[in-house]
Design an enzyme around this catalytic site. Structure first.
Site, PDB file in Angstrom:
ATOM      1  CD  GLU A  52      -3.105  -0.485   0.029  1.00  0.00           C
ATOM      2  OE1 GLU A  52      -3.220   0.715  -0.276  1.00  0.00           O
ATOM      3  OE2 GLU A  52      -3.769  -1.382  -0.513  1.00  0.00           O
ATOM      4  CG  ASN A  56      -0.751   5.472  -0.854  1.00  0.00           C
ATOM      5  OD1 ASN A  56      -1.647   5.154  -1.621  1.00  0.00           O
ATOM      6  ND2 ASN A  56      -0.955   5.598   0.438  1.00  0.00           N
ATOM      7  NE  ARG A 117      -4.940   5.012  -8.060  1.00  0.00           N
ATOM      8  CZ  ARG A 117      -4.401   3.881  -8.449  1.00  0.00           C
ATOM      9  NH1 ARG A 117      -4.569   2.791  -7.765  1.00  0.00           N
ATOM     10  NH2 ARG A 117      -3.685   3.821  -9.530  1.00  0.00           N
TER      11      ARG A 117
END
Length: 151
Positions: A52, A56, A117
């Site tokens: 994650e 990002n 997203r």
């Protein structure tokens, strides 16, 4: 949760912010943590949070507003194991930064266009670790530190 200062091992990884490197980061995490013989749950949790954090960086840090060169789009990962079986993972970039970290940490908040997203990255990272901190400065980048005690 206080992290005991006695360092057992530390590793650093620097790689280009490319989506193909997300799997490299997951493998790196698994390999580095293998010396602890972690539970499958802990291992999956930590591989997920690294994934994650790296995603990002890839999606947000070097997108619109980044004024550097292509070869400056890097992700920096540091993993430290402590004698008390605590791991500290820091994922850092030198991208555009986050203007409002508190807003970015809200579930469902995203700067992604359309339905691409979910805005759950920070929520996922926080739910799978004992502590998460985010430091960011617009124009200078973001650092996410994740701490978890491995069973």
């Amino acid at each position: 949760m206080k992290v005991k200062n006695e360092v057992f091992n530390t590793m650093k990884l620097t790689l280009p912010a490319l989506s193909i490197n997300e799997s490299v980061c997951r493998a790196f995490t698994g390999a580095f943590l293998s010396c602890l013989n972690p539970t499958i749950e802990d291992l999956c949790d930590l591989k997920c949070v690294v994934s994650e954090a790296v995603t990002n960086c890839i999606v947000h840090a070097y997108g619109p507003g980044f004024s550097g060169r292509e070869d400056q789009k890097l992700i920096y990962i540091t993993m430290t194991l402590f004698a008390n079986r605590t791991v500290r993972i820091t994922v850092r970039d030198r991208g555009v930064g986050i203007p409002d970290v508190e807003q970015a940490r809200q579930p469902l908040f995203t700067t992604g266009a359309g339905d691409e997203r979910s805005g759950m990255g920070f929520s996922v990272m926080e739910s799978f670790t004992d502590r998460m901190t985010v430091h960011s400065r617009p124009g200078q980048g973001t650092s996410v530190t994740l701490i978890k005690r491995v069973r």
